[in-house]
Design an enzyme around this catalytic site. Structure first.
Site: not given
Length: 289
Positions: A94, A194
């Site tokens: 991406l 995270d």
């Protein structure tokens, strides 16, 4: 190695994929990262030592679960495996850039929807996973104070102790964490786990998050980490608040939740993070009866 990856990826895609180009990409402090291409399709690949295959398996599972929520955008995991000397994980490639103000607002809304998604009576996850390269236990618990104190703070303190890092009496610190959170029993939310700014970006289709360490916990843990290293504009928090306003006492727990990540960075990198972890423990008065 690259031929083995080509062969395995061809099998996974059920069509030939012969690597003709590979470009090194920035991937942080843990993995070697590349964009690979056959001249037509491009994929993102992470490489590490063979013994870290379990890290990639856990990451792929977190990405799968996040994708199922249809609330946030994440890369799709296409294949993982091992070559003669490396473990690897192949994801969608991406093209990404830093988020702008509007994208950050959208991501805040999407994260709020993620935190509202699903029903789970306990805290934990169906598998243990990793925060960076550090094992992250996720045994199911009904009490949030017990889960966070034992499987987050005490766990990291034990790892520190095994490395010769003394941050105080583990039993005392754990007991104090339990006391602080004893009256706080939030609805379990699926967390990214995270969520620092380096694990977010803007793709052509909108905001995307990656490198998760998922579990069901207090949604404030995700928000707290966004504040730990900075990088999120006010529009992100405004977007979140517009969908799922935070509890008025969130800021009383923020530093405690971020202690987990400071301890993990202390275990992974040492240096300044040891000083920050020590300061946080003193600030929260965790090392006193």
């Amino acid at each position: 190695m690259w031929q083995a990856i080509s062969d395995q990826l061809s099998d996974a895609l059920e069509q030939p994929f012969n690597i003709q180009e590979r470009d090194t990409l920035p991937g942080g402090d843990i993995n070697d990262c590349y964009c690979i291409s056959d001249g037509d399709q491009r994929y993102f690949i992470k490489l590490n030592e063979k013994e870290h295959l379990g890290v990639f398996e856990a990451e792929a599972e977190s990405l799968r679960v996040l994708g199922e929520t249809e609330t946030v955008s994440v890369p799709e995991s296409l294949h993982m495996g091992i070559s003669r000397d490396k473990a690897f994980l192949v994801l969608d490639f991406l093209p990404m850039k830093a988020m702008d103000t509007e994208a950050a607002h959208t991501l805040g809304q999407q994260l709020a929807h993620l935190h509202q998604w699903g029903e789970q009576p306990e805290y934990g996850f169906d598998m243990d996973n990793f925060i960076g390269l550090t094992p992250q236990p996720n045994q199911w618990r009904r009490k949030w104070c017990r889960f966070f104190a034992e499987q987050r703070i005490a766990w990291q303190l034990q790892l520190c102790e095994e490395k010769g890092i003394d941050l105080g009496n583990i039993d005392i610190i754990t007991g104090n964490v339990i006391d602080i959170l004893s009256a706080h029993q939030p609805k379990p939310s699926l967390l990214h786990g995270d969520l620092w700014h380096g694990n977010t970006a803007l793709s052509v289709d909108g905001p995307v998050i990656f490198d998760p360490a998922c579990y069901w916990g207090d949604r404030e843990c995700d928000i707290a980490m966004t504040e730990l290293f900075g990088g999120f504009p006010d529009s992100f928090y405004n977007g979140y608040q517009s969908v799922f306003p935070l509890d008025e006492h969130y800021h009383q727990r923020r530093d405690l939740y971020n202690l987990y990540h400071l301890l993990n960075h202390c275990n992974l990198f040492g240096g300044e993070y040891l000083d920050q972890a020590e300061h946080c423990i003193r600030k929260l008065n965790l090392d006193h009866r």
